[in-house]
Each structure stands twice: as structure tokens, then as C-alpha cells.
Design a protein around this motif. Sequence first.
Motif, PDB file in Angstrom:
ATOM      1  N   PRO A  70       0.831  -1.201   0.000  1.00  0.00           N
ATOM      2  CA  PRO A  70       0.000   0.000   0.000  1.00  0.00           C
ATOM      3  C   PRO A  70       0.873   1.260   0.000  1.00  0.00           C
ATOM      4  CG  PRO A  70      -0.778  -1.550   1.657  1.00  0.00           C
ATOM      5  CD  PRO A  70       0.540  -2.070   1.135  1.00  0.00           C
ATOM      6  N   VAL A  71       0.463   2.251  -0.786  1.00  0.00           N
ATOM      7  CA  VAL A  71       1.223   3.506  -0.814  1.00  0.00           C
ATOM      8  C   VAL A  71       1.077   4.190   0.543  1.00  0.00           C
ATOM      9  CG1 VAL A  71       1.028   3.782  -3.298  1.00  0.00           C
ATOM     10  CG2 VAL A  71      -0.709   4.777  -1.832  1.00  0.00           C
ATOM     11  N   PRO A  72       2.020   5.038   0.947  1.00  0.00           N
ATOM     12  CA  PRO A  72       1.992   5.636   2.274  1.00  0.00           C
ATOM     13  C   PRO A  72       0.749   6.491   2.549  1.00  0.00           C
ATOM     14  CG  PRO A  72       3.992   6.257   1.093  1.00  0.00           C
ATOM     15  CD  PRO A  72       3.196   5.412   0.193  1.00  0.00           C
ATOM     16  N   CYS A  73       0.230   7.161   1.531  1.00  0.00           N
ATOM     17  CA  CYS A  73      -1.002   7.950   1.674  1.00  0.00           C
ATOM     18  C   CYS A  73      -0.867   9.030   2.747  1.00  0.00           C
ATOM     19  CB  CYS A  73      -2.183   7.036   1.947  1.00  0.00           C
ATOM     20  SG  CYS A  73      -3.751   7.752   1.462  1.00  0.00           S
ATOM     21  N   ASP A  74       0.313   9.612   2.857  1.00  0.00           N
ATOM     22  CA  ASP A  74       0.537  10.680   3.827  1.00  0.00           C
ATOM     23  C   ASP A  74       0.807  11.994   3.095  1.00  0.00           C
ATOM     24  OD1 ASP A  74       3.074  10.281   2.799  1.00  0.00           O
ATOM     25  OD2 ASP A  74       3.942   9.547   4.653  1.00  0.00           O
ATOM     26  N   GLN A  75       1.117  13.030   3.813  1.00  0.00           N
ATOM     27  CA  GLN A  75       1.334  14.341   3.207  1.00  0.00           C
ATOM     28  C   GLN A  75       2.491  14.320   2.210  1.00  0.00           C
ATOM     29  OE1 GLN A  75      -0.744  16.907   3.610  1.00  0.00           O
ATOM     30  NE2 GLN A  75       0.401  18.207   2.218  1.00  0.00           N
ATOM     31  N   ALA A  76       3.556  13.621   2.532  1.00  0.00           N
ATOM     32  CA  ALA A  76       4.706  13.536   1.620  1.00  0.00           C
ATOM     33  C   ALA A  76       4.303  12.857   0.306  1.00  0.00           C
ATOM     34  CB  ALA A  76       5.857  12.789   2.286  1.00  0.00           C
TER      35      ALA A  76
END
Length: 88
Positions: A70-76
Motif C-alpha cells: 500500500p502507498v503511504p497515503c501521507d502528506q509527503a
Amino acid sequence: MRIVMLFPALLLAACQTMAPTEAVGSQAWLEQVDRQLAVSDGQGHGPDYGSQEWCNVVHFRLYGKASVEPVPCDQAWMEKVDQEMKKR
């Protein structure tokens, strides 16, 4: 003459809508990315904005391949998506 002057204005307006201009990660930004990449069908069917499933679909739409994890899905990650969208 008006048509000649109208064409560049329309072209400029079209170019401005091609890349997200909202604050990265905001609801408006998520909606804009969703529309540009056709993550949802426009009728409320599809993953919730910003959810893990939504981020995975965005990744697939941008790069044409599913991520192994899964992709990190965070602000970065959203910043990277924003930069990729601006390249297009």
C-alpha cells in the motif's frame, strides 16, 4: 477579432485547470485529483477521498501499475502526487 482574442484566454483557462491548485491534502485538492484521474465515477461510487484504497487507485492511475505494498497515503506522498499532476 473577438474570436482571435477569446481563443488564448480559453487556452490559458484550460491549462490552469490541468494541475491541482488547491492546498495539497485539502478536501478541494482531493476532489480535483479524483476528477482528473477518474478515480470515482462522479456519482458517488468509488473509494472515499484520502482512504488507503483511494490512494492506491491514484497511484495506479498515475503510474499505470499497482504498488506491491500500500502507498503511504501521507502528506509527503500527496506532495509527490501533486508534483506528478503538475507535470502532465
